[in-house]
Design a protein around this motif. Structure first.
Motif, short mmCIF file in Angstrom:
data_model
loop_
_atom_site.label_atom_id
_atom_site.label_comp_id
_atom_site.label_asym_id
_atom_site.label_seq_id
_atom_site.Cartn_x
_atom_site.Cartn_y
_atom_site.Cartn_z
N GLU A 16 0.83 -1.19 0.00
CA GLU A 16 0.00 0.00 0.00
C GLU A 16 0.87 1.25 0.00
N GLU A 17 0.48 2.24 -0.77
CA GLU A 17 1.18 3.51 -0.74
C GLU A 17 0.99 4.15 0.64
N LYS A 18 1.95 5.00 1.01
CA LYS A 18 1.90 5.61 2.33
C LYS A 18 0.60 6.36 2.58
N GLN A 19 0.15 7.10 1.58
CA GLN A 19 -1.06 7.90 1.76
C GLN A 19 -2.32 7.04 1.87
N ASP A 20 -2.21 5.79 1.47
CA ASP A 20 -3.37 4.90 1.53
C ASP A 20 -3.33 3.97 2.74
N SER A 21 -2.30 4.12 3.58
CA SER A 21 -2.12 3.21 4.69
C SER A 21 -2.20 3.97 6.00
N THR A 22 -3.17 3.62 6.83
CA THR A 22 -3.31 4.25 8.15
C THR A 22 -3.67 3.19 9.18
N GLY A 23 -3.40 3.52 10.44
CA GLY A 23 -3.74 2.61 11.52
C GLY A 23 -2.77 1.45 11.64
N PRO A 24 -3.08 0.51 12.54
CA PRO A 24 -2.21 -0.65 12.76
C PRO A 24 -2.10 -1.51 11.51
N GLY A 25 -0.93 -2.11 11.34
CA GLY A 25 -0.77 -3.00 10.19
C GLY A 25 0.65 -3.48 10.04
N TRP A 26 0.85 -4.37 9.10
CA TRP A 26 2.18 -4.91 8.78
C TRP A 26 2.91 -3.97 7.84
N ILE A 27 4.21 -3.83 8.05
CA ILE A 27 5.05 -3.03 7.17
C ILE A 27 6.33 -3.79 6.84
N ASN A 28 7.00 -3.33 5.81
CA ASN A 28 8.31 -3.86 5.44
C ASN A 28 9.32 -3.51 6.54
N ALA A 29 9.97 -4.52 7.11
CA ALA A 29 10.92 -4.30 8.21
C ALA A 29 12.33 -3.99 7.72
N GLY A 30 12.56 -4.07 6.41
CA GLY A 30 13.89 -3.74 5.89
C GLY A 30 14.92 -4.83 6.05
N LEU A 31 14.49 -6.09 6.11
CA LEU A 31 15.41 -7.23 6.16
C LEU A 31 14.91 -8.26 5.16
N TYR A 32 15.79 -8.63 4.20
CA TYR A 32 15.36 -9.43 3.06
C TYR A 32 16.24 -10.67 2.88
N HIS A 33 15.64 -11.73 2.34
CA HIS A 33 16.37 -12.93 1.96
C HIS A 33 16.24 -13.07 0.44
N LEU A 34 17.33 -12.84 -0.26
CA LEU A 34 17.31 -12.77 -1.71
C LEU A 34 18.36 -13.71 -2.31
N HIS A 35 18.30 -13.84 -3.63
CA HIS A 35 19.24 -14.72 -4.35
C HIS A 35 19.93 -13.92 -5.44
N ALA A 36 21.19 -14.22 -5.66
CA ALA A 36 21.98 -13.49 -6.66
C ALA A 36 21.37 -13.56 -8.05
N ASP A 37 20.65 -14.64 -8.34
CA ASP A 37 20.07 -14.79 -9.68
C ASP A 37 19.06 -13.68 -10.00
N LEU A 38 18.46 -13.08 -8.98
CA LEU A 38 17.50 -12.00 -9.21
C LEU A 38 18.15 -10.78 -9.85
N PHE A 39 19.47 -10.70 -9.81
CA PHE A 39 20.18 -9.50 -10.26
C PHE A 39 21.06 -9.75 -11.49
N GLN A 40 20.99 -10.94 -12.04
CA GLN A 40 21.88 -11.29 -13.14
C GLN A 40 21.61 -10.49 -14.41
N SER A 41 20.37 -10.05 -14.61
CA SER A 41 20.04 -9.32 -15.84
C SER A 41 20.11 -7.80 -15.66
N TRP A 42 20.72 -7.36 -14.59
CA TRP A 42 20.82 -5.92 -14.30
C TRP A 42 21.47 -5.17 -15.45
N ASP A 43 20.88 -4.02 -15.81
CA ASP A 43 21.37 -3.24 -16.95
C ASP A 43 22.34 -2.12 -16.55
N GLY A 44 22.73 -2.08 -15.30
CA GLY A 44 23.68 -1.07 -14.84
C GLY A 44 23.05 0.23 -14.40
#
Length: 238
Positions: free
Chosen positions: A158-186
């Motif tokens: 949800e966009e910030k302006q659309d989100s109010t009250g109690p709820g779940w948010i992104n905590a800023g800790l991720y589990h990712l794989h290098a393959d997600l970035f192999q096609s990066w265009d720089g």
């Protein structure tokens, strides 16, 4: 825990915090006599991490000097420290992609922000199926934007302006794989605004709910609130 390598996003400009901290990057903002990053490193080591990779850009030299000081004290004796310094600001996604390419990273790794305190969560997010993000429940999600979850999957942001009250948010800790970035265009790109919504659209992004202290010190009010919490010897709710 199946992963002990943490990529730390520490290259941002910290513009929102400059009225309170103007001479050092956010990660080095002073809290009760020591840099914020010191508290983070101590927490990461306590949670079993053995490799920290710092993704730097703005005032990178100051963070590198701090890390050298940490090595000199022996506090990092059991932890490998690596540096990836972007030649230009590449955004959160670009910073990770640049590190994957520059350091030859393969397999999975964790990613976190150098301006966010999480008391725990490394083991939980590391054990989650990839790709995954840690989420925390807050009393007011308006500042962050909400996260909607169904079972173990994230189904929307949800966009910030659309989100109010109690709820779940992104905590800023991720589990990712290098393959997600192999096609990066720089080019610069954002994990939060570009990669994660694409993963949600294809039903791939897992949620790892965390029950722990959370604070993002990116604005002065929360920076000072973290300082009060530290000065109270971490008593009470953060």
């Amino acid at each position: 825990m199946n992963n002990s390598n943490l990529l730390v996003l520490a290259g941002g400009f910290g513009t929102r915090l400059r009225s309170a901290v103007s001479d050092v990057p956010k990660a080095l903002a002073p809290v009760a006599g020591q840099p914020f990053l010191q508290y983070l490193i101590d927490a990461w080591l306590e949670q079993g991490l053995t490799q920290l990779t710092f993704l730097l850009h703005h005032q990178a030299d100051l963070i590198e000097a701090f890390l050298e000081q940490q090595k000199a004290t022996g506090r990092l004796a059991d932890c490998e420290i690596r540096i990836s310094s972007e030649p230009q600001a590449l955004g959160t996604g670009g910073a990770v992609a640049y590190a994957v390419r520059q350091l030859g990273l393969t397999g999975s790794f964790l990613v976190t922000n150098a301006d966010t305190w999480l008391g725990t969560g490394v083991a939980r997010v590391s054990a989650a199926a990839m790709p995954a993000i840690g989420i925390v429940r807050v009393e007011n999600s308006e500042r962050y934007g909400g996260v909607k979850v169904r079972k173990d999957r994230i189904i929307s942001f949800e966009e910030k302006q659309d989100s109010t009250g109690p709820g779940w948010i992104n905590a800023g800790l991720y589990h990712l794989h290098a393959d997600l970035f192999q096609s990066w265009d720089g080019q610069p790109f954002s994990l939060e605004r570009e990669l994660f919504p694409k993963l949600v659209a294809t039903g791939q992004l897992h949620a790892a709910p965390l029950d722990t202290e959370f604070i993002d010190i990116g604005i002065p009010d929360d920076y000072h609130r973290f300082g009060r919490w530290i000065n109270s010897e971490k008593s009470g709710v953060l």
